[in-house]
Motif scaffolding. Sequence first.
Motif, PDB file in Angstrom:
ATOM      1  N   GLY A  62       0.854  -1.176   0.000  1.00 19.08           N
ATOM      2  CA  GLY A  62       0.000   0.000   0.000  1.00 19.08           C
ATOM      3  C   GLY A  62       0.889   1.225   0.000  1.00 19.08           C
ATOM      4  N   TYR A  63       0.997   1.900   1.166  1.00 20.61           N
ATOM      5  CA  TYR A  63       2.004   2.958   1.216  1.00 20.61           C
ATOM      6  C   TYR A  63       3.378   2.294   1.144  1.00 20.61           C
ATOM      7  CZ  TYR A  63       1.780   1.825   6.262  1.00 20.61           C
ATOM      8  OH  TYR A  63       1.761   1.178   7.466  1.00 20.61           O
ATOM      9  N   LEU A  64       4.322   2.984   0.559  1.00 16.88           N
ATOM     10  CA  LEU A  64       5.637   2.389   0.349  1.00 16.88           C
ATOM     11  C   LEU A  64       6.463   2.437   1.622  1.00 16.88           C
ATOM     12  CD1 LEU A  64       6.591   3.972  -3.108  1.00 16.88           C
ATOM     13  CD2 LEU A  64       5.684   1.677  -2.684  1.00 16.88           C
ATOM     14  N   VAL A  65       7.082   1.308   1.965  1.00 16.15           N
ATOM     15  CA  VAL A  65       8.056   1.321   3.051  1.00 16.15           C
ATOM     16  C   VAL A  65       9.287   2.049   2.550  1.00 16.15           C
ATOM     17  CG1 VAL A  65       7.195  -0.797   4.084  1.00 16.15           C
ATOM     18  CG2 VAL A  65       9.010  -0.914   2.365  1.00 16.15           C
ATOM     19  N   ASN A  66      10.174   2.432   3.453  1.00 16.43           N
ATOM     20  CA  ASN A  66      11.282   3.308   3.088  1.00 16.43           C
ATOM     21  C   ASN A  66      12.221   2.722   2.042  1.00 16.43           C
ATOM     22  OD1 ASN A  66      10.524   5.498   4.574  1.00 16.43           O
ATOM     23  ND2 ASN A  66      11.677   4.927   6.391  1.00 16.43           N
ATOM     24  N   ARG A  67      12.326   1.384   1.991  1.00 15.32           N
ATOM     25  CA  ARG A  67      13.195   0.774   0.976  1.00 15.32           C
ATOM     26  C   ARG A  67      12.818   1.254  -0.418  1.00 15.32           C
ATOM     27  NH1 ARG A  67      13.820  -5.726  -0.304  1.00 15.32           N
ATOM     28  NH2 ARG A  67      14.665  -5.498  -2.403  1.00 15.32           N
TER      29      ARG A  67
END
Length: 516
Positions: A452-457
């Motif tokens: 969904g929302y992007l993780v920091n990677r």
Amino acid sequence: MKKTFLLIGLFVMAISFAGEAFAQKKKPRIGIAGIQIENSVFMPNRQPLVGMPVRMPDYLSPDSVMGQAATWLPALMGRGGGRGPVTKESYDAFVEKSLEIIKANMPYDAFWFYNHGACSVEGVADPEGEFMEKVRSLIGNDVLVTTTMDLHGNASWLVALNSDLITTYRKAPHDDSRESHRRGVVNLLERLESGKGRPAYKAWVAVPVLVSGEWSSTRAEPAKSLYAMIPEVEAMPGVIDAGIWIGYVWGDNRRNQGVVMVYGDDKEQVESGAKKLAQKFWDVRKQFSLEAPGYELDKCLDLAIASKKKPFLISDMGDNPGGGGSGEVTWTLARVLKRPEFQSPNGKSLLYCSIPGDELVKSARKVGVGGQVEGYVGAMTDNSYEGPVKLSGTVVYVSPEQNDDKSFYKRNIAIVKTGSIYVVVGTSSPTPDLEGSGIDPKQMDIIMVKQGYLVNRWYSIKADWVMALTRGGVDQDFSKLPYKNIVRPMYPLDPDMPDPELNVIFIPSAHHLYGR
């Protein structure tokens, strides 16, 4: 003679004082257990809850200050190896085994429930709360309990009742997960060390809002400002901690809703802080929106293909395993593979992360890098939207074979290139381990992830980003979800509902509830 008796007396007194000092420094005995799983009920999959050894965090390592501050007695952590609701049989077995270990390690001075808060079990309304209640009945009501949770979990009445101290994440994505769990342990140790024990007041407020993490990222408004208020409330005199639980939108029980909790030793301040956070939560409800632009899949692909920015990220939101999806829905992949723009090896490169397919990985291992493979991937059980997809292509990477069947986190993937698409096979992870694969995501034109929302990677390398409204068990169109048990009215399902009372309820401690 008198001098001798005096010396003996002084010696006895010294031993006595030393004994008292030693007794005062006796380490408290602290148990640990929890359930770490987030699983949508809106899918056909069923999975077991697996009791695994607790992986102790680094801040409780044997040589750390906090690690040496207590005798830590871990039991089991309930985790899932698949998706969908947990079977009642496996849940009961996990609870029974955990209670055996917890009983064997008694007595306790304190207990730490390391929970997520969004576990769904067939026939169980509140899995974490009921587990905590059973543990409480075993260890006793005098034991000081801290509970640490994900903000997308459910701070139910039963969870709150069986917690003396409770905290949750303040960021989504969860960059503060370590910090939040540590905060809960620090608060526990401080209350033990000071002798203050359980706080006098726990305020609980139900907020009838139920949205997903994709609609409430703390990188964007209004959640950014809403969660920024928590430290302000925490700093109020007499307040120990405060939290806002967005709740879990793909569960279906009375506990699935937004919640605010504040606890401390000053009733007026605790109540004031809870009212402030709950009212703000309700006031901003209509401002919640997707963090990035959200479109149907074809429009997302059109934008990515036309863009000169790379890598262009597309979130395959409907089947996000991090949000409780199965991770094996092939609806999106089937449509990507049919796009003519990716049929040629010279087309725009697209990295797809990821799709399960153990048999294809085995075939890839047999033919090796450069070999040709063909086989079906995905939709082994979750075929509600699309059946298994036949994938044919060239093996560009296959992970070394692993014989450690006991490893829950083992890596077993292959990367297959078909046209200009690189498909990561063998896992449902949106963040597969690509080390040594020869694939540099930053060099890809397009990256599509089951997230969904992007993780920091991914967030840290994106040149542009859109969120695809795809199909799966964590569908972002909440109005489609066949809720039967949540409390109505609920925003946004009932957009014209009247303003709720937002009552601040003081929850008794387990000690007070049972009278002793």
